[in-house]
Design a protein around this motif. Structure first.
Motif, PDB file in Angstrom:
ATOM      1  N   GLY A  80      69.756  49.266  25.762  1.00 33.32           N
ATOM      2  CA  GLY A  80      68.387  49.009  26.182  1.00 33.32           C
ATOM      3  C   GLY A  80      67.561  48.079  25.321  1.00 33.32           C
ATOM      4  N   MET A  81      68.053  47.734  24.124  1.00 36.34           N
ATOM      5  CA  MET A  81      67.268  46.868  23.248  1.00 36.34           C
ATOM      6  C   MET A  81      67.194  45.451  23.802  1.00 36.34           C
ATOM      7  N   ALA A 133      66.910  49.292  15.629  1.00 45.57           N
ATOM      8  CA  ALA A 133      66.373  49.294  16.998  1.00 45.57           C
ATOM      9  C   ALA A 133      67.293  50.059  17.943  1.00 45.57           C
ATOM     10  N   ALA A 134      68.604  49.913  17.769  1.00 44.54           N
ATOM     11  CA  ALA A 134      69.557  50.585  18.653  1.00 44.54           C
ATOM     12  C   ALA A 134      69.487  52.100  18.506  1.00 44.54           C
ATOM     13  N   GLU A 135      69.119  52.579  17.311  1.00 38.57           N
ATOM     14  CA  GLU A 135      68.966  54.025  17.118  1.00 38.57           C
ATOM     15  C   GLU A 135      67.835  54.575  17.976  1.00 38.57           C
ATOM     16  N   ASP A 136      66.794  53.771  18.158  1.00 37.12           N
ATOM     17  CA  ASP A 136      65.653  54.211  18.971  1.00 37.12           C
ATOM     18  C   ASP A 136      65.836  53.903  20.455  1.00 37.12           C
ATOM     19  N   LEU A 137      66.425  52.753  20.749  1.00 42.30           N
ATOM     20  CA  LEU A 137      66.419  52.240  22.122  1.00 42.30           C
ATOM     21  C   LEU A 137      67.786  52.225  22.790  1.00 42.30           C
ATOM     22  N   GLY A 184      70.807  41.651  11.734  1.00 45.20           N
ATOM     23  CA  GLY A 184      71.726  42.704  12.146  1.00 45.20           C
ATOM     24  C   GLY A 184      71.186  44.085  11.845  1.00 45.20           C
ATOM     25  N   LEU A 185      70.550  44.240  10.680  1.00 44.46           N
ATOM     26  CA  LEU A 185      69.990  45.540  10.300  1.00 44.46           C
ATOM     27  C   LEU A 185      68.859  45.932  11.243  1.00 44.46           C
ATOM     28  N   ALA A 186      68.015  44.984  11.615  1.00 42.87           N
ATOM     29  CA  ALA A 186      66.957  45.270  12.596  1.00 42.87           C
ATOM     30  C   ALA A 186      67.558  45.714  13.923  1.00 42.87           C
TER      31      ALA A 186
END
Length: 371
Positions: free
Chosen positions: A351-352, A343-347, A337-339
């Motif tokens: 889009g992830m 990832a959602a902050e960047d993508l 979940g943390l990954a």
């Protein structure tokens, strides 16, 4: 009931001694993938390495192994014995169903054309025996496509397996089969292989993770249509990773009831099956029947095909390093979940992709280590 925290997750991370080699960190045997779900084999294998496992062997059909080997050099593959497809037309001529001709094998006459339909033969369990004993942890089911498939209509040769004490698989689909005179029949899928495998690993003392279609097969054994309930004993130290629908099938309880009482039913399943349960979804529930942990990490970016396969690999990777099943489940779920959050902050949550998640697992671990 406990909510997982960064501090707790850091406290149960396995150590990484400098004086080590790959087997210090364990061997994952991942039995996964099928003709239409090759990506599941890739994701569940690589994610085990991403959390620190030293060695991963993917056991699957030859084409799945070839596909994964083409995508990454990091996973060792073990191609398993697969069924062969044949078809005869009315004139007795062999017809290749996939328009891909191969040389006849020594089990067919020269007037047959044979193709691999990707269903694993139950004799493949004999190929796996050494690996099953050597592996630190076994994971199975991600993309394995246990059940019958009508994607291809086949005639499979009748070959005696001579595997004892394995019985015939309890699932059947005879009502879908055609006669030899029509030249077609419905393939058996991987259910025969899985039944043989489940029988083989009954006494295995190492952790076993069951995911996806492996859970659906187990639910068929527990609640077969028109037959009496079958007694199921999962191997000691096993973990199951159902989403609500899969848990519904396992317990024979409506999904809405599962969702209304997630902690209750995760604990019930853990007690009934003597296993650690990871009930996936928002605030995933981890229970061994006595203790319950709630996961606070994750977002809607994880609601995509393949992310569950990543989770299975992460849990198996921690088990390989000697982490207990309940702690491995907590580590895998929280970091998964943390990954996804990082990832959602960047993508963005839109889009992830599941394959992106693999690249953010190290970031999640670094965030835990920084606490």
């Amino acid at each position: 009931m406990n909510t997982l925290t960064l501090e707790y997750i850091k406290s149960i991370l396995p150590p990484r001694p400098d004086n080590s080699h790959k087997m210090t960190f364990g061997h994952v045997l991942n039995i996964a993938g099928s003709l239409h779900y090759r990506g599941a084999a890739y994701l569940s294998s690589l994610s085990a390495l991403r959390v620190g496992a030293g060695y991963v062997t993917l056991a699957s059909s030859p084409s799945v192994c070839d596909s994964v080997s083409a995508l990454t050099p990091n996973v060792v593959t073990l191609p398993l014995l697969a069924h062969v497809t044949q078809r005869h037309d009315d004139a007795g001529q062999a017809t290749d169903l996939l328009s891909t001709k191969m040389q006849p094998t020594n089990t067919q006459s020269s007037d047959l054309q044979a193709i691999d339909v990707q269903a694993i033969d139950k004799r493949a369990v004999l190929q796996l025996r050494d690996k099953l004993n050597q592996a630190s942890v076994i994971s199975m089911g991600s993309g394995l496509s246990i059940g019958h498939s009508t994607d291809q209509l086949i005639i499979s040769p009748n070959i005696s397996t001579n595997i004892s004490p394995l019985a015939n698989p309890p699932l059947s689909n005879k009502h879908l089969s055609n006669s030899h005179s029509q030249g077609l029949s419905v393939p058996d899928g991987n259910n025969g292989f899985f039944y043989a495998l489940l029988t083989e690993i009954q006494a295995n003392p190492n952790p076993v993770i069951f995911d996806a279609d492996a859970l659906n097969f187990i639910s068929h054994l527990l609640h077969p249509s028109g037959l009496s309930k079958t007694s199921i004993n999962l191997p000691k130290n096993s973990i199951i990773t159902p989403h609500p629908k899969e848990l519904s099938r396992l317990l024979n309880v409506d999904v809405s009831e599962i969702q209304a009482k997630r902690v209750h039913y995760a604990s019930i399943a853990a007690k009934q099956l003597n296993t650690v349960v990871v009930l996936k979804g928002k605030h995933s529930v981890i229970s061994d029947g006595e203790r319950v942990f709630i996961n606070p990490t994750g977002n809607s970016a994880l609601a995509k095909a393949g992310t569950g396969d990543v989770l299975t690999g992460m849990i198996s990777g921690f088990c390989a390093q000697g982490v207990s099943p309940i702690n491995a489940a907590c580590l895998g779920v929280y970091l998964h979940g943390l990954a996804g959050d990082i990832a959602a902050e960047d993508l963005s949550q839109y889009g992830m992709l599941a394959s992106d998640l693999l690249n953010y697992i190290p970031n999640a671990i670094l965030k835990v280590l920084a606490v």
